[in-house]
Write a protein that holds these residues in place. Structure first.
Motif, PDB file in Angstrom:
ATOM      1  N   PRO A 133       0.820  -1.217   0.000  1.00  0.00           N
ATOM      2  CA  PRO A 133       0.000   0.000   0.000  1.00  0.00           C
ATOM      3  C   PRO A 133       0.851   1.264   0.000  1.00  0.00           C
ATOM      4  O   PRO A 133       1.923   1.319   0.615  1.00  0.00           O
ATOM      5  CB  PRO A 133      -0.799  -0.122   1.299  1.00  0.00           C
ATOM      6  CG  PRO A 133       0.071  -0.940   2.201  1.00  0.00           C
ATOM      7  CD  PRO A 133       0.876  -1.854   1.327  1.00  0.00           C
ATOM      8  N   ALA A 134       0.360   2.294  -0.682  1.00  0.00           N
ATOM      9  CA  ALA A 134       1.049   3.585  -0.714  1.00  0.00           C
ATOM     10  C   ALA A 134      -0.001   4.691  -0.761  1.00  0.00           C
ATOM     11  O   ALA A 134      -1.021   4.559  -1.435  1.00  0.00           O
ATOM     12  CB  ALA A 134       1.976   3.679  -1.925  1.00  0.00           C
ATOM     13  N   LYS A 135       0.268   5.803  -0.043  1.00  0.00           N
ATOM     14  CA  LYS A 135      -0.681   6.914   0.008  1.00  0.00           C
ATOM     15  C   LYS A 135      -0.322   8.060  -0.918  1.00  0.00           C
ATOM     16  O   LYS A 135      -1.045   9.058  -0.985  1.00  0.00           O
ATOM     17  CB  LYS A 135      -0.790   7.436   1.449  1.00  0.00           C
ATOM     18  CG  LYS A 135      -1.401   6.428   2.423  1.00  0.00           C
ATOM     19  CD  LYS A 135      -1.515   7.018   3.819  1.00  0.00           C
ATOM     20  CE  LYS A 135      -2.127   6.015   4.789  1.00  0.00           C
ATOM     21  NZ  LYS A 135      -2.232   6.565   6.166  1.00  0.00           N
ATOM     22  N   SER A 136       0.802   7.925  -1.634  1.00  0.00           N
ATOM     23  CA  SER A 136       1.219   8.992  -2.550  1.00  0.00           C
ATOM     24  C   SER A 136       2.027   8.396  -3.694  1.00  0.00           C
ATOM     25  O   SER A 136       2.483   7.249  -3.629  1.00  0.00           O
ATOM     26  CB  SER A 136       2.068  10.034  -1.817  1.00  0.00           C
ATOM     27  OG  SER A 136       3.318   9.470  -1.436  1.00  0.00           O
ATOM     28  N   GLY A 137       2.227   9.208  -4.721  1.00  0.00           N
ATOM     29  CA  GLY A 137       3.013   8.750  -5.857  1.00  0.00           C
ATOM     30  C   GLY A 137       4.462   8.514  -5.492  1.00  0.00           C
ATOM     31  O   GLY A 137       5.077   7.528  -5.907  1.00  0.00           O
ATOM     32  N   ASN A 138       5.027   9.413  -4.691  1.00  0.00           N
ATOM     33  CA  ASN A 138       6.435   9.255  -4.295  1.00  0.00           C
ATOM     34  C   ASN A 138       6.636   8.026  -3.416  1.00  0.00           C
ATOM     35  O   ASN A 138       7.653   7.337  -3.518  1.00  0.00           O
ATOM     36  CB  ASN A 138       6.914  10.510  -3.569  1.00  0.00           C
ATOM     37  CG  ASN A 138       7.185  11.657  -4.529  1.00  0.00           C
ATOM     38  OD1 ASN A 138       7.722  11.441  -5.607  1.00  0.00           O
ATOM     39  ND2 ASN A 138       6.804  12.866  -4.133  1.00  0.00           N
ATOM     40  N   GLU A 139       5.669   7.752  -2.546  1.00  0.00           N
ATOM     41  CA  GLU A 139       5.766   6.546  -1.727  1.00  0.00           C
ATOM     42  C   GLU A 139       5.697   5.304  -2.609  1.00  0.00           C
ATOM     43  O   GLU A 139       6.421   4.327  -2.373  1.00  0.00           O
ATOM     44  CB  GLU A 139       4.643   6.516  -0.694  1.00  0.00           C
ATOM     45  CG  GLU A 139       4.756   5.354   0.288  1.00  0.00           C
ATOM     46  CD  GLU A 139       3.656   5.328   1.331  1.00  0.00           C
ATOM     47  OE1 GLU A 139       3.601   4.348   2.107  1.00  0.00           O
ATOM     48  OE2 GLU A 139       2.843   6.280   1.378  1.00  0.00           O
ATOM     49  N   ALA A 140       4.859   5.359  -3.634  1.00  0.00           N
ATOM     50  CA  ALA A 140       4.754   4.235  -4.565  1.00  0.00           C
ATOM     51  C   ALA A 140       6.071   4.024  -5.310  1.00  0.00           C
ATOM     52  O   ALA A 140       6.544   2.886  -5.461  1.00  0.00           O
ATOM     53  CB  ALA A 140       3.622   4.477  -5.560  1.00  0.00           C
ATOM     54  N   LEU A 141       6.680   5.104  -5.765  1.00  0.00           N
ATOM     55  CA  LEU A 141       7.958   4.992  -6.476  1.00  0.00           C
ATOM     56  C   LEU A 141       9.046   4.444  -5.564  1.00  0.00           C
ATOM     57  O   LEU A 141       9.918   3.686  -6.009  1.00  0.00           O
ATOM     58  CB  LEU A 141       8.366   6.359  -7.034  1.00  0.00           C
ATOM     59  CG  LEU A 141       7.522   6.883  -8.198  1.00  0.00           C
ATOM     60  CD1 LEU A 141       7.913   8.319  -8.546  1.00  0.00           C
ATOM     61  CD2 LEU A 141       7.672   5.984  -9.428  1.00  0.00           C
ATOM     62  N   SER A 142       9.001   4.820  -4.296  1.00  0.00           N
ATOM     63  CA  SER A 142       9.971   4.301  -3.330  1.00  0.00           C
ATOM     64  C   SER A 142       9.808   2.793  -3.161  1.00  0.00           C
ATOM     65  O   SER A 142      10.803   2.054  -3.109  1.00  0.00           O
ATOM     66  CB  SER A 142       9.789   5.004  -1.986  1.00  0.00           C
ATOM     67  OG  SER A 142      10.679   4.483  -1.015  1.00  0.00           O
ATOM     68  N   ILE A 143       8.558   2.331  -3.096  1.00  0.00           N
ATOM     69  CA  ILE A 143       8.299   0.892  -2.986  1.00  0.00           C
ATOM     70  C   ILE A 143       8.821   0.172  -4.229  1.00  0.00           C
ATOM     71  O   ILE A 143       9.458  -0.879  -4.132  1.00  0.00           O
ATOM     72  CB  ILE A 143       6.797   0.640  -2.803  1.00  0.00           C
ATOM     73  CG1 ILE A 143       6.341   1.123  -1.424  1.00  0.00           C
ATOM     74  CG2 ILE A 143       6.469  -0.847  -2.973  1.00  0.00           C
ATOM     75  CD1 ILE A 143       4.839   1.099  -1.227  1.00  0.00           C
ATOM     76  N   LEU A 144       8.567   0.761  -5.388  1.00  0.00           N
ATOM     77  CA  LEU A 144       8.971   0.126  -6.649  1.00  0.00           C
ATOM     78  C   LEU A 144      10.482   0.075  -6.808  1.00  0.00           C
ATOM     79  O   LEU A 144      10.991  -0.724  -7.594  1.00  0.00           O
ATOM     80  CB  LEU A 144       8.339   0.872  -7.826  1.00  0.00           C
ATOM     81  CG  LEU A 144       6.815   0.716  -7.959  1.00  0.00           C
ATOM     82  CD1 LEU A 144       6.265   1.707  -8.982  1.00  0.00           C
ATOM     83  CD2 LEU A 144       6.460  -0.708  -8.355  1.00  0.00           C
ATOM     84  N   THR A 145      11.189   0.930  -6.080  1.00  0.00           N
ATOM     85  CA  THR A 145      12.658   0.886  -6.120  1.00  0.00           C
ATOM     86  C   THR A 145      13.182  -0.390  -5.465  1.00  0.00           C
ATOM     87  O   THR A 145      14.194  -0.952  -5.883  1.00  0.00           O
ATOM     88  CB  THR A 145      13.244   2.114  -5.388  1.00  0.00           C
ATOM     89  OG1 THR A 145      12.803   3.308  -6.042  1.00  0.00           O
ATOM     90  CG2 THR A 145      14.775   2.074  -5.407  1.00  0.00           C
ATOM     91  N   ASP A 146      12.460  -0.857  -4.430  1.00  0.00           N
ATOM     92  CA  ASP A 146      12.921  -2.008  -3.648  1.00  0.00           C
ATOM     93  C   ASP A 146      12.179  -3.301  -3.959  1.00  0.00           C
ATOM     94  O   ASP A 146      12.684  -4.391  -3.668  1.00  0.00           O
ATOM     95  CB  ASP A 146      12.776  -1.713  -2.150  1.00  0.00           C
ATOM     96  CG  ASP A 146      13.564  -0.499  -1.718  1.00  0.00           C
ATOM     97  OD1 ASP A 146      14.691  -0.318  -2.214  1.00  0.00           O
ATOM     98  OD2 ASP A 146      13.043   0.278  -0.896  1.00  0.00           O
ATOM     99  N   GLU A 147      10.983  -3.193  -4.519  1.00  0.00           N
ATOM    100  CA  GLU A 147      10.144  -4.368  -4.713  1.00  0.00           C
ATOM    101  C   GLU A 147       9.744  -4.528  -6.181  1.00  0.00           C
ATOM    102  O   GLU A 147       9.560  -3.546  -6.894  1.00  0.00           O
ATOM    103  CB  GLU A 147       8.869  -4.273  -3.864  1.00  0.00           C
ATOM    104  CG  GLU A 147       9.097  -4.100  -2.376  1.00  0.00           C
ATOM    105  CD  GLU A 147       9.591  -5.363  -1.709  1.00  0.00           C
ATOM    106  OE1 GLU A 147       9.537  -6.442  -2.339  1.00  0.00           O
ATOM    107  OE2 GLU A 147      10.019  -5.281  -0.538  1.00  0.00           O
ATOM    108  N   SER A 148       9.596  -5.778  -6.601  1.00  0.00           N
ATOM    109  CA  SER A 148       9.036  -6.082  -7.919  1.00  0.00           C
ATOM    110  C   SER A 148       7.582  -6.482  -7.717  1.00  0.00           C
ATOM    111  O   SER A 148       7.281  -7.348  -6.895  1.00  0.00           O
ATOM    112  CB  SER A 148       9.801  -7.229  -8.586  1.00  0.00           C
ATOM    113  OG  SER A 148      11.135  -6.860  -8.864  1.00  0.00           O
ATOM    114  N   VAL A 149       6.689  -5.850  -8.462  1.00  0.00           N
ATOM    115  CA  VAL A 149       5.271  -6.144  -8.304  1.00  0.00           C
ATOM    116  C   VAL A 149       4.714  -6.709  -9.609  1.00  0.00           C
ATOM    117  O   VAL A 149       5.251  -6.461 -10.689  1.00  0.00           O
ATOM    118  CB  VAL A 149       4.472  -4.892  -7.885  1.00  0.00           C
ATOM    119  CG1 VAL A 149       4.975  -4.363  -6.553  1.00  0.00           C
ATOM    120  CG2 VAL A 149       4.531  -3.802  -8.947  1.00  0.00           C
ATOM    121  N   ASP A 150       3.638  -7.467  -9.472  1.00  0.00           N
ATOM    122  CA  ASP A 150       3.008  -8.077 -10.640  1.00  0.00           C
ATOM    123  C   ASP A 150       1.955  -7.178 -11.265  1.00  0.00           C
ATOM    124  O   ASP A 150       1.570  -7.365 -12.425  1.00  0.00           O
ATOM    125  CB  ASP A 150       2.362  -9.407 -10.252  1.00  0.00           C
ATOM    126  CG  ASP A 150       3.383 -10.414  -9.752  1.00  0.00           C
ATOM    127  OD1 ASP A 150       4.346 -10.679 -10.495  1.00  0.00           O
ATOM    128  OD2 ASP A 150       3.232 -10.927  -8.633  1.00  0.00           O
TER     129      ASP A 150
END
Length: 229
Positions: free
Chosen positions: A32-49
């Motif tokens: 889960p992410a509450k903002s675009g920047n938080e989402a980009l931070s997650i995507l830096t560390d995680e691979s999602v389907d």
């Protein structure tokens, strides 16, 4: 075995909690992410389907977030569903233009949302690789190899190829191909399909002859028409 992973970006805490609970109850792993920047931070560390993006975010629009994902080689193949309260055709068109695969309008039912997520997951994952002589096509990773050398297709060209393979041995009319590869791009016409098919045939080299023209109707994937160069 962990289930498919989904990035969910939504600034409303209650809706984010509802989506997270609904997807996790169905076996998905949710980031889960509450903002675009938080989402980009997650995507830096995680691979999602898959990514489920709210269009209206506090720091950037969902379309901008999707655009950034599609420009990144690591994330360009991640399928995106937009989730928004806006239901204007222009908003949907903007979403499809930046690469979204689906669009869900609020209010929604958790059952509908999970069904749409599962349907898209099945569609993008596809099945086993398609192999014909020296040609290998991976529908899930969007990769095409000829004699073990990679052939680079545009997303639109691959969408055309995928539509033909999924329909074989049936013929696919040009209107359907236009819808599959161009989405809601109103500027495209049936002639655009013919031009794109010509480019696709050229890139597939000798295997381009497998794309057979059915005059007055559309195109068909037909290996009987294959001729070795």
């Amino acid at each position: 075995m962990q289930g498919p992973s989904v990035l969910v970006t939504e600034d409303d805490a209650d809706i984010l909690e509802l989506i997270t609970y609904s997807l996790e109850s169905e076996g998905f792993r949710v980031f889960p992410a509450k903002s675009g920047n938080e989402a980009l931070s997650i995507l830096t560390d995680e691979s999602v389907d898959m990514a489920l993006l709210d269009v209206m975010l506090p720091d950037m629009s969902g379309t901008e977030l999707c655009r950034r994902m599609k420009r990144d080689e690591r994330m360009e193949r991640v399928p995106v569903i937009f989730l928004t309260a806006r239901d204007e055709e222009t908003d949907k068109l903007a979403g499809f233009k930046v690469g979204a695969e689906d669009y869900i309008t609020k209010p929604f039912s958790p059952r509908e949302l999970t069904a749409r997520v599962r349907a898209l997951m099945r569609r993008v994952r596809g099945g086993e690789d398609y192999v014909f002589q020296g040609l290998r096509i991976s529908l899930d990773s969007h990769r095409v190899d000829i004699n073990n050398g990679r052939i680079h297709l545009s997303p639109r060209e691959f969408s055309l190829l995928k539509a033909l393979l999924e329909a074989k041995p049936k013929t696919v009319d040009r209107s359907t191909l236009l819808e599959r590869a161009w989405g809601m791009d109103a500027k495209a016409g049936l002639r655009s399909v013919d031009v794109a098919v010509t480019r696709l045939r050229e890139k597939l080299m000798s295997y381009g002859t497998c794309i057979r023209t059915v005059t007055g109707f559309g195109y068909q994937w037909d290996t009987e028409g294959y001729t070795l160069e």
